[in-house]
Design an enzyme around this catalytic site. Structure first.
Site, PDB file in Angstrom:
ATOM      1  N   GLU A 299       0.830  -1.203   0.000  1.00  0.00           N
ATOM      2  CA  GLU A 299       0.000   0.000   0.000  1.00  0.00           C
ATOM      3  C   GLU A 299       0.868   1.258   0.000  1.00  0.00           C
ATOM      4  O   GLU A 299       0.858   2.040   0.949  1.00  0.00           O
ATOM      5  CB  GLU A 299      -0.939  -0.036   1.203  1.00  0.00           C
ATOM      6  CG  GLU A 299      -1.966  -1.167   1.113  1.00  0.00           C
ATOM      7  CD  GLU A 299      -2.524  -1.601   2.454  1.00  0.00           C
ATOM      8  OE1 GLU A 299      -2.114  -1.014   3.481  1.00  0.00           O
ATOM      9  OE2 GLU A 299      -3.342  -2.530   2.479  1.00  0.00           O
ATOM     10  N   GLY A 301       2.083   5.049  -0.966  1.00  0.00           N
ATOM     11  CA  GLY A 301       1.465   6.320  -1.318  1.00  0.00           C
ATOM     12  C   GLY A 301       2.503   7.329  -1.752  1.00  0.00           C
ATOM     13  O   GLY A 301       2.635   7.658  -2.926  1.00  0.00           O
ATOM     14  N   ARG A 338       3.680  20.875   4.817  1.00  0.00           N
ATOM     15  CA  ARG A 338       4.710  19.987   5.341  1.00  0.00           C
ATOM     16  C   ARG A 338       5.889  20.731   5.979  1.00  0.00           C
ATOM     17  O   ARG A 338       6.368  20.324   7.042  1.00  0.00           O
ATOM     18  CB  ARG A 338       5.226  19.028   4.257  1.00  0.00           C
ATOM     19  CG  ARG A 338       4.185  18.026   3.770  1.00  0.00           C
ATOM     20  CD  ARG A 338       4.803  16.945   2.890  1.00  0.00           C
ATOM     21  NE  ARG A 338       5.628  16.046   3.675  1.00  0.00           N
ATOM     22  CZ  ARG A 338       6.939  16.048   3.678  1.00  0.00           C
ATOM     23  NH1 ARG A 338       7.619  16.905   2.916  1.00  0.00           N
ATOM     24  NH2 ARG A 338       7.612  15.194   4.421  1.00  0.00           N
ATOM     25  N   CYS A 370      -0.071  35.094   7.921  1.00  0.00           N
ATOM     26  CA  CYS A 370       0.391  35.890   9.064  1.00  0.00           C
ATOM     27  C   CYS A 370       0.877  35.017  10.216  1.00  0.00           C
ATOM     28  O   CYS A 370       0.370  35.098  11.344  1.00  0.00           O
ATOM     29  CB  CYS A 370      -0.717  36.826   9.517  1.00  0.00           C
ATOM     30  SG  CYS A 370      -1.170  38.040   8.274  1.00  0.00           S
TER      31      CYS A 370
END
Length: 450
Positions: A299, A301, A338, A370
Protein backbone atom coordinates in the site's frame (compact mmCIF):
# COMPACT_ATOMS: atom_id res chain seq x y z
CA UNK A 1 14.54 8.26 16.11
CA UNK A 2 16.35 10.38 13.52
CA UNK A 3 15.38 14.04 13.39
CA UNK A 4 13.33 15.17 10.40
CA UNK A 5 15.23 16.97 7.69
CA UNK A 6 15.21 20.65 8.70
CA UNK A 7 14.40 23.67 6.58
CA UNK A 8 18.14 24.37 6.58
CA UNK A 9 21.14 22.06 6.64
CA UNK A 10 24.80 22.40 7.53
CA UNK A 11 25.66 20.39 4.42
CA UNK A 12 25.67 22.03 0.98
CA UNK A 13 22.31 21.84 -0.72
CA UNK A 14 22.04 20.03 -4.06
CA UNK A 15 22.58 22.33 -7.01
CA UNK A 16 19.75 23.16 -9.39
CA UNK A 17 21.31 20.81 -11.94
CA UNK A 18 21.50 17.98 -9.39
CA UNK A 19 17.88 18.47 -8.35
CA UNK A 20 16.75 18.32 -11.97
CA UNK A 21 18.94 15.35 -12.88
CA UNK A 22 17.50 13.28 -10.02
CA UNK A 23 13.96 13.82 -11.34
CA UNK A 24 13.64 12.42 -14.89
CA UNK A 25 10.35 14.21 -15.59
CA UNK A 26 12.08 17.61 -15.17
CA UNK A 27 14.38 19.34 -17.63
CA UNK A 28 15.76 22.83 -18.21
CA UNK A 29 15.79 24.79 -21.47
CA UNK A 30 17.68 28.03 -22.04
CA UNK A 31 14.61 29.78 -23.45
CA UNK A 32 11.65 27.91 -21.98
CA UNK A 33 13.16 27.42 -18.53
CA UNK A 34 11.99 24.54 -16.35
CA UNK A 35 9.80 21.91 -18.02
CA UNK A 36 7.67 19.08 -16.69
CA UNK A 37 7.90 16.41 -19.37
CA UNK A 38 7.60 18.56 -22.51
CA UNK A 39 5.53 21.41 -21.05
CA UNK A 40 7.18 24.65 -19.83
CA UNK A 41 5.98 25.58 -16.37
CA UNK A 42 5.91 29.21 -17.49
CA UNK A 43 3.17 28.27 -19.96
CA UNK A 44 1.10 26.67 -17.21
CA UNK A 45 1.53 29.78 -15.07
CA UNK A 46 0.41 32.03 -17.94
CA UNK A 47 -2.69 29.98 -18.73
CA UNK A 48 -3.72 28.73 -15.29
CA UNK A 49 -2.10 31.14 -12.83
CA UNK A 50 -0.38 30.40 -9.54
CA UNK A 51 -0.21 28.77 -7.10
CA UNK A 52 -0.87 25.56 -9.02
CA UNK A 53 -0.11 21.93 -8.32
CA UNK A 54 1.47 20.18 -11.32
CA UNK A 55 1.66 16.39 -11.69
CA UNK A 56 3.58 14.35 -14.24
CA UNK A 57 1.54 11.41 -15.52
CA UNK A 58 4.68 9.91 -17.05
CA UNK A 59 6.48 9.94 -13.70
CA UNK A 60 3.48 8.31 -12.00
CA UNK A 61 3.50 5.54 -14.60
CA UNK A 62 7.26 4.97 -14.35
CA UNK A 63 7.18 4.69 -10.59
CA UNK A 64 4.21 2.31 -10.59
CA UNK A 65 5.98 0.10 -13.12
CA UNK A 66 9.27 0.21 -11.22
CA UNK A 67 7.58 -1.05 -8.04
CA UNK A 68 5.76 -3.76 -9.96
CA UNK A 69 9.03 -4.87 -11.57
CA UNK A 70 10.82 -4.97 -8.20
CA UNK A 71 8.17 -7.19 -6.66
CA UNK A 72 8.05 -9.48 -9.68
CA UNK A 73 11.84 -9.66 -9.78
CA UNK A 74 11.87 -10.87 -6.18
CA UNK A 75 9.59 -13.74 -7.14
CA UNK A 76 6.60 -12.37 -5.23
CA UNK A 77 2.95 -12.77 -6.18
CA UNK A 78 2.01 -9.23 -5.22
CA UNK A 79 -0.76 -6.70 -5.72
CA UNK A 80 -0.29 -2.95 -5.19
CA UNK A 81 -3.00 -0.83 -3.63
CA UNK A 82 -2.11 2.86 -3.85
CA UNK A 83 -2.66 4.77 -0.60
CA UNK A 84 -5.23 7.31 -1.76
CA UNK A 85 -4.59 9.62 1.23
CA UNK A 86 -1.31 10.69 -0.39
CA UNK A 87 -3.07 12.30 -3.36
CA UNK A 88 -6.80 12.02 -4.02
CA UNK A 89 -6.91 13.58 -7.50
CA UNK A 90 -9.20 11.62 -9.80
CA UNK A 91 -6.70 12.04 -12.63
CA UNK A 92 -3.86 10.63 -10.52
CA UNK A 93 -6.06 7.72 -9.47
CA UNK A 94 -7.08 7.05 -13.07
CA UNK A 95 -3.45 6.94 -14.24
CA UNK A 96 -2.60 4.45 -11.50
CA UNK A 97 -5.72 2.40 -12.23
CA UNK A 98 -4.57 2.18 -15.86
CA UNK A 99 -1.28 0.80 -14.53
CA UNK A 100 -3.12 -1.98 -12.73
CA UNK A 101 -3.03 -0.59 -9.20
CA UNK A 102 -5.84 -0.95 -6.71
CA UNK A 103 -6.51 1.46 -3.84
CA UNK A 104 -6.04 1.65 -0.10
CA UNK A 105 -8.60 4.04 1.39
CA UNK A 106 -9.25 5.39 4.88
CA UNK A 107 -12.59 7.18 4.48
CA UNK A 108 -15.84 7.04 2.57
CA UNK A 109 -14.69 9.99 0.51
CA UNK A 110 -11.51 8.22 -0.58
CA UNK A 111 -13.56 5.12 -1.37
CA UNK A 112 -15.86 7.14 -3.62
CA UNK A 113 -12.89 8.80 -5.32
CA UNK A 114 -11.29 5.44 -6.06
CA UNK A 115 -14.54 4.11 -7.49
CA UNK A 116 -15.09 7.26 -9.55
CA UNK A 117 -11.58 6.88 -10.99
CA UNK A 118 -12.45 3.41 -12.25
CA UNK A 119 -10.90 1.22 -9.55
CA UNK A 120 -12.99 -1.90 -8.99
CA UNK A 121 -14.49 -2.39 -5.54
CA UNK A 122 -12.77 -5.77 -5.33
CA UNK A 123 -9.40 -4.00 -5.67
CA UNK A 124 -9.97 -1.63 -2.75
CA UNK A 125 -8.69 -2.12 0.80
CA UNK A 126 -10.43 -0.07 3.51
CA UNK A 127 -8.00 0.76 6.33
CA UNK A 128 -8.19 3.13 9.28
CA UNK A 129 -8.59 3.03 13.03
CA UNK A 130 -11.92 4.87 13.26
CA UNK A 131 -14.28 3.77 10.51
CA UNK A 132 -17.83 4.93 11.25
CA UNK A 133 -20.88 2.72 10.95
CA UNK A 134 -21.99 4.76 7.94
CA UNK A 135 -18.62 4.16 6.25
CA UNK A 136 -18.74 0.44 6.99
CA UNK A 137 -22.26 0.20 5.58
CA UNK A 138 -21.08 1.93 2.42
CA UNK A 139 -18.11 -0.44 2.16
CA UNK A 140 -20.40 -3.43 2.52
CA UNK A 141 -22.84 -2.06 -0.05
CA UNK A 142 -20.00 -1.41 -2.52
CA UNK A 143 -18.54 -4.90 -2.04
CA UNK A 144 -15.10 -3.61 -1.02
CA UNK A 145 -12.42 -6.26 -1.46
CA UNK A 146 -10.96 -6.12 2.03
CA UNK A 147 -11.66 -4.28 5.28
CA UNK A 148 -8.71 -4.09 7.66
CA UNK A 149 -9.96 -4.47 11.23
CA UNK A 150 -8.01 -2.62 13.92
CA UNK A 151 -9.73 -3.82 17.12
CA UNK A 152 -12.06 -6.37 18.64
CA UNK A 153 -14.62 -3.60 19.03
CA UNK A 154 -14.53 -2.78 15.33
CA UNK A 155 -14.88 -6.47 14.48
CA UNK A 156 -18.04 -6.71 16.57
CA UNK A 157 -19.49 -3.61 14.95
CA UNK A 158 -18.78 -4.80 11.42
CA UNK A 159 -20.15 -8.26 12.17
CA UNK A 160 -23.45 -6.82 13.35
CA UNK A 161 -23.72 -4.51 10.35
CA UNK A 162 -22.83 -7.21 7.81
CA UNK A 163 -25.21 -9.74 9.31
CA UNK A 164 -27.99 -7.16 9.37
CA UNK A 165 -27.40 -6.36 5.68
CA UNK A 166 -27.11 -10.00 4.65
CA UNK A 167 -23.52 -9.40 3.49
CA UNK A 168 -20.18 -11.07 4.15
CA UNK A 169 -17.21 -8.80 4.73
CA UNK A 170 -13.77 -10.01 3.73
CA UNK A 171 -11.51 -8.83 6.54
CA UNK A 172 -7.86 -8.78 7.53
CA UNK A 173 -6.64 -8.25 11.06
CA UNK A 174 -4.14 -5.43 11.43
CA UNK A 175 -1.54 -6.13 14.08
CA UNK A 176 0.80 -3.71 15.83
CA UNK A 177 4.28 -5.31 15.81
CA UNK A 178 5.80 -2.77 18.23
CA UNK A 179 8.59 -1.95 15.78
CA UNK A 180 10.21 1.49 15.58
CA UNK A 181 10.33 2.55 11.93
CA UNK A 182 12.73 5.39 12.82
CA UNK A 183 10.68 7.97 11.03
CA UNK A 184 9.07 11.22 12.24
CA UNK A 185 7.15 10.69 15.49
CA UNK A 186 3.96 12.07 13.94
CA UNK A 187 3.89 9.50 11.13
CA UNK A 188 5.04 6.32 12.88
CA UNK A 189 2.24 3.75 13.20
CA UNK A 190 3.79 0.47 14.33
CA UNK A 191 4.89 1.13 17.92
CA UNK A 192 2.98 -0.08 20.96
CA UNK A 193 2.02 3.46 21.98
CA UNK A 194 0.47 4.19 18.58
CA UNK A 195 -3.30 3.91 18.10
CA UNK A 196 -3.13 1.43 15.24
CA UNK A 197 -3.75 -2.30 15.15
CA UNK A 198 -4.10 -4.96 17.82
CA UNK A 199 -1.42 -6.19 20.20
CA UNK A 200 0.51 -9.00 18.54
CA UNK A 201 -0.02 -11.39 21.45
CA UNK A 202 -3.79 -10.88 21.24
CA UNK A 203 -3.96 -11.53 17.51
CA UNK A 204 -4.30 -15.37 17.42
CA UNK A 205 -7.34 -15.45 19.72
CA UNK A 206 -8.98 -12.50 17.96
CA UNK A 207 -8.35 -14.00 14.52
CA UNK A 208 -10.04 -17.22 15.62
CA UNK A 209 -12.92 -15.11 16.92
CA UNK A 210 -13.26 -13.52 13.48
CA UNK A 211 -13.96 -16.95 11.99
CA UNK A 212 -16.84 -17.38 14.44
CA UNK A 213 -18.50 -13.98 14.03
CA UNK A 214 -21.42 -13.85 11.56
CA UNK A 215 -20.92 -11.77 8.46
CA UNK A 216 -17.12 -11.90 8.56
CA UNK A 217 -14.70 -13.86 6.40
CA UNK A 218 -11.10 -13.50 7.62
CA UNK A 219 -8.70 -13.62 4.69
CA UNK A 220 -5.38 -12.43 6.11
CA UNK A 221 -3.32 -10.26 8.41
CA UNK A 222 -2.03 -6.75 7.88
CA UNK A 223 0.68 -4.45 9.21
CA UNK A 224 1.79 -0.87 8.57
CA UNK A 225 4.66 0.61 10.56
CA UNK A 226 4.88 4.21 9.36
CA UNK A 227 5.47 6.67 6.54
CA UNK A 228 8.62 8.12 4.95
CA UNK A 229 10.85 5.23 6.06
CA UNK A 230 14.39 5.91 4.83
CA UNK A 231 16.52 4.27 7.52
CA UNK A 232 16.90 0.96 5.71
CA UNK A 233 15.12 -2.36 5.81
CA UNK A 234 15.74 -3.34 9.45
CA UNK A 235 12.34 -2.10 10.65
CA UNK A 236 10.52 -3.77 7.77
CA UNK A 237 12.37 -7.03 8.32
CA UNK A 238 11.59 -6.95 12.03
CA UNK A 239 7.89 -6.32 11.47
CA UNK A 240 7.56 -8.86 8.68
CA UNK A 241 9.40 -11.53 10.68
CA UNK A 242 6.88 -11.11 13.49
CA UNK A 243 4.06 -11.23 10.95
CA UNK A 244 5.48 -14.43 9.47
CA UNK A 245 5.55 -16.07 12.91
CA UNK A 246 1.92 -15.07 13.45
CA UNK A 247 0.85 -16.50 10.09
CA UNK A 248 2.62 -19.79 10.82
CA UNK A 249 0.81 -20.01 14.16
CA UNK A 250 -2.56 -19.27 12.57
CA UNK A 251 -2.03 -21.86 9.83
CA UNK A 252 -0.87 -24.42 12.39
CA UNK A 253 -4.17 -23.89 14.22
CA UNK A 254 -6.09 -24.59 11.03
CA UNK A 255 -7.16 -20.97 10.51
CA UNK A 256 -7.50 -19.57 6.98
CA UNK A 257 -4.87 -17.08 5.77
CA UNK A 258 -5.08 -16.30 2.05
CA UNK A 259 -2.69 -13.37 1.81
CA UNK A 260 -0.56 -10.92 3.79
CA UNK A 261 -0.98 -7.14 3.72
CA UNK A 262 2.49 -5.57 4.10
CA UNK A 263 1.38 -1.92 4.26
CA UNK A 264 3.45 0.89 2.77
CA UNK A 265 5.74 3.62 4.05
CA UNK A 266 8.71 3.44 1.68
CA UNK A 267 10.40 6.84 1.81
CA UNK A 268 11.73 9.17 -0.88
CA UNK A 269 14.77 11.48 -0.95
CA UNK A 270 13.44 15.03 -0.67
CA UNK A 271 16.95 16.49 -0.60
CA UNK A 272 19.83 14.15 -1.41
CA UNK A 273 19.54 11.83 1.59
CA UNK A 274 19.86 8.08 1.04
CA UNK A 275 16.54 6.33 0.53
CA UNK A 276 15.93 2.63 -0.05
CA UNK A 277 14.92 1.44 -3.50
CA UNK A 278 11.81 -0.69 -4.08
CA UNK A 279 14.11 -3.64 -4.81
CA UNK A 280 15.28 -3.47 -1.20
CA UNK A 281 11.72 -3.58 0.11
CA UNK A 282 10.86 -6.44 -2.22
CA UNK A 283 13.92 -8.29 -0.97
CA UNK A 284 12.89 -7.78 2.67
CA UNK A 285 9.43 -9.15 1.92
CA UNK A 286 10.81 -12.12 0.00
CA UNK A 287 13.28 -12.98 2.75
CA UNK A 288 10.75 -12.89 5.60
CA UNK A 289 7.34 -13.66 4.11
CA UNK A 290 8.30 -15.35 0.85
CA UNK A 291 8.81 -18.82 2.38
CA UNK A 292 5.13 -18.85 3.39
CA UNK A 293 4.18 -19.01 -0.28
CA UNK A 294 1.24 -16.62 0.14
CA UNK A 295 0.33 -13.63 -2.04
CA UNK A 296 1.25 -10.26 -0.57
CA UNK A 297 -0.26 -6.80 -0.84
CA UNK A 298 1.50 -3.43 -0.70
CA UNK A 299 0.00 0.00 0.00
CA UNK A 300 2.48 2.67 -1.14
CA UNK A 301 1.46 6.32 -1.32
CA UNK A 302 4.31 8.81 -1.06
CA UNK A 303 6.77 6.68 -3.06
CA UNK A 304 4.35 6.62 -5.99
CA UNK A 305 2.94 10.16 -5.92
CA UNK A 306 5.54 12.33 -4.18
CA UNK A 307 8.25 12.99 -6.80
CA UNK A 308 5.84 13.37 -9.76
CA UNK A 309 4.25 16.47 -8.24
CA UNK A 310 5.36 20.05 -7.61
CA UNK A 311 3.84 23.31 -6.44
CA UNK A 312 4.25 26.14 -8.94
CA UNK A 313 4.29 29.58 -7.31
CA UNK A 314 5.03 33.21 -8.15
CA UNK A 315 7.20 35.65 -6.26
CA UNK A 316 5.04 38.42 -4.81
CA UNK A 317 8.03 40.47 -3.79
CA UNK A 318 11.67 40.25 -2.75
CA UNK A 319 12.26 41.93 0.59
CA UNK A 320 15.62 42.83 2.08
CA UNK A 321 15.72 42.65 5.87
CA UNK A 322 18.51 43.78 8.18
CA UNK A 323 20.49 40.57 7.84
CA UNK A 324 18.53 38.39 5.43
CA UNK A 325 16.69 38.37 2.13
CA UNK A 326 13.09 37.21 1.92
CA UNK A 327 11.33 35.82 -1.11
CA UNK A 328 7.60 36.14 -0.48
CA UNK A 329 5.54 33.73 -2.61
CA UNK A 330 1.87 33.62 -3.48
CA UNK A 331 1.84 30.05 -2.15
CA UNK A 332 1.65 29.56 1.59
CA UNK A 333 1.47 27.05 4.41
CA UNK A 334 -2.24 26.62 3.69
CA UNK A 335 -1.17 25.16 0.31
CA UNK A 336 1.89 23.09 1.31
CA UNK A 337 1.91 22.56 5.06
CA UNK A 338 4.71 19.99 5.34
CA UNK A 339 7.52 22.50 6.05
CA UNK A 340 5.48 24.16 8.81
CA UNK A 341 4.23 20.87 10.26
CA UNK A 342 7.33 18.66 9.97
CA UNK A 343 10.20 21.11 9.27
CA UNK A 344 10.27 19.27 5.95
CA UNK A 345 12.84 20.13 3.26
CA UNK A 346 11.58 20.60 -0.31
CA UNK A 347 13.80 21.44 -3.24
CA UNK A 348 13.06 24.88 -4.69
CA UNK A 349 13.92 25.68 -8.30
CA UNK A 350 13.59 28.95 -10.19
CA UNK A 351 11.57 28.38 -13.35
CA UNK A 352 13.06 30.99 -15.69
CA UNK A 353 15.90 29.86 -17.95
CA UNK A 354 18.09 32.84 -17.02
CA UNK A 355 17.26 32.44 -13.32
CA UNK A 356 18.46 28.83 -13.36
CA UNK A 357 22.00 29.98 -14.25
CA UNK A 358 22.11 33.31 -12.40
CA UNK A 359 24.31 33.94 -9.33
CA UNK A 360 22.76 32.79 -6.05
CA UNK A 361 22.76 33.96 -2.47
CA UNK A 362 20.93 32.88 0.72
CA UNK A 363 17.23 33.68 0.93
CA UNK A 364 14.37 32.77 3.23
CA UNK A 365 11.42 31.54 1.14
CA UNK A 366 8.14 32.42 2.84
CA UNK A 367 4.44 32.74 2.19
CA UNK A 368 2.00 35.56 2.90
CA UNK A 369 0.17 33.92 5.83
CA UNK A 370 0.39 35.89 9.06
CA UNK A 371 2.50 33.34 10.94
CA UNK A 372 6.26 32.97 11.14
CA UNK A 373 5.70 29.26 10.60
CA UNK A 374 4.67 30.09 7.05
CA UNK A 375 8.23 29.41 5.89
CA UNK A 376 9.25 27.01 3.13
CA UNK A 377 13.03 27.34 3.52
CA UNK A 378 15.69 29.35 5.34
CA UNK A 379 18.98 30.41 3.87
CA UNK A 380 18.29 28.65 0.57
CA UNK A 381 20.72 29.46 -2.28
CA UNK A 382 18.57 31.23 -4.89
CA UNK A 383 19.06 33.99 -7.45
CA UNK A 384 17.57 37.44 -7.12
CA UNK A 385 13.93 36.95 -8.09
CA UNK A 386 11.72 39.94 -8.69
CA UNK A 387 7.94 40.19 -8.54
CA UNK A 388 6.33 37.77 -10.98
CA UNK A 389 9.26 35.36 -11.18
CA UNK A 390 8.26 31.70 -10.90
CA UNK A 391 9.55 28.97 -8.58
CA UNK A 392 8.77 25.26 -8.27
CA UNK A 393 8.61 23.49 -4.91
CA UNK A 394 9.56 19.90 -5.67
CA UNK A 395 8.34 16.49 -4.53
CA UNK A 396 4.96 17.87 -3.49
CA UNK A 397 2.75 15.27 -5.15
CA UNK A 398 2.09 13.43 -1.87
CA UNK A 399 0.63 15.07 1.21
CA UNK A 400 0.50 18.37 -0.62
CA UNK A 401 -2.87 19.30 -2.09
CA UNK A 402 -4.65 16.76 0.13
CA UNK A 403 -3.48 18.61 3.26
CA UNK A 404 -4.32 22.07 1.92
CA UNK A 405 -6.71 24.35 3.77
CA UNK A 406 -8.36 27.72 3.28
CA UNK A 407 -6.63 29.27 6.29
CA UNK A 408 -6.55 33.09 6.06
CA UNK A 409 -9.52 32.67 3.64
CA UNK A 410 -7.12 31.69 0.87
CA UNK A 411 -8.78 29.70 -1.95
CA UNK A 412 -7.53 26.22 -2.80
CA UNK A 413 -5.00 26.17 -5.64
CA UNK A 414 -5.64 24.73 -9.07
CA UNK A 415 -4.28 21.31 -10.08
CA UNK A 416 -2.84 20.39 -13.47
CA UNK A 417 -1.70 17.11 -15.03
CA UNK A 418 0.99 16.93 -17.70
CA UNK A 419 1.51 14.04 -20.10
CA UNK A 420 4.04 14.46 -22.88
CA UNK A 421 3.50 17.81 -24.59
CA UNK A 422 -0.02 18.38 -23.29
CA UNK A 423 -1.54 19.45 -20.01
CA UNK A 424 -5.02 19.83 -18.56
CA UNK A 425 -6.55 21.44 -15.51
CA UNK A 426 -7.78 18.57 -13.32
CA UNK A 427 -9.15 20.76 -10.53
CA UNK A 428 -10.25 24.34 -11.05
CA UNK A 429 -8.88 27.05 -8.81
CA UNK A 430 -11.35 27.75 -6.04
CA UNK A 431 -13.09 31.10 -6.38
CA UNK A 432 -12.80 33.48 -3.45
CA UNK A 433 -16.59 33.76 -3.34
CA UNK A 434 -16.83 29.99 -2.83
CA UNK A 435 -15.17 30.39 0.55
CA UNK A 436 -18.45 31.81 1.87
CA UNK A 437 -20.56 28.97 0.48
CA UNK A 438 -22.57 27.18 3.14
CA UNK A 439 -22.25 29.93 5.73
CA UNK A 440 -25.43 31.38 7.23
CA UNK A 441 -26.26 34.29 9.49
CA UNK A 442 -28.75 33.45 12.26
CA UNK A 443 -32.03 35.36 12.27
CA UNK A 444 -30.98 37.50 15.24
CA UNK A 445 -28.03 38.80 13.26
CA UNK A 446 -30.16 39.72 10.28
CA UNK A 447 -30.04 36.41 8.47
CA UNK A 448 -32.87 34.30 7.20
CA UNK A 449 -32.18 31.33 9.48
CA UNK A 450 -34.31 30.29 12.44
Amino acid sequence: MPAPLPLTSADPDPSFAELIAARPHLSAHAMDGLLVEEVPLARIAREVGTPTWVYSAGALRRRARALQAALSGAGLHASIHYAVKANTSLAVLRVLAEEGLGADVVSEGEMLAARAAGIAAADIVFSGVGKTEAELRRALAEGIGQINLESAEEAATLSALAAGMGRTARVALRVNPDVDARTHAKITTGKSENKFGVVLDDAPALYRRLTELPGLEPVGVAVHIGSQITSGMAAYRGAYAKLADLVRALLADGLPVRHIDCGGGLGIPYRDEPAPLPEALAGAIAATLGPLGLPVMLEPGRWIAGPPGLLLASVVLQKQGRDRRFLVLDAAMNDLVRPAMYDAWHGILPVGGADLVAPVSPADVVGPVCETGDTFARGRALPSLQSGALVALLDAGAYGAVMSSTYNMRPLAAEVMVEGNRFAVIRERQAAEALLAGQRLPAWLGGGGS
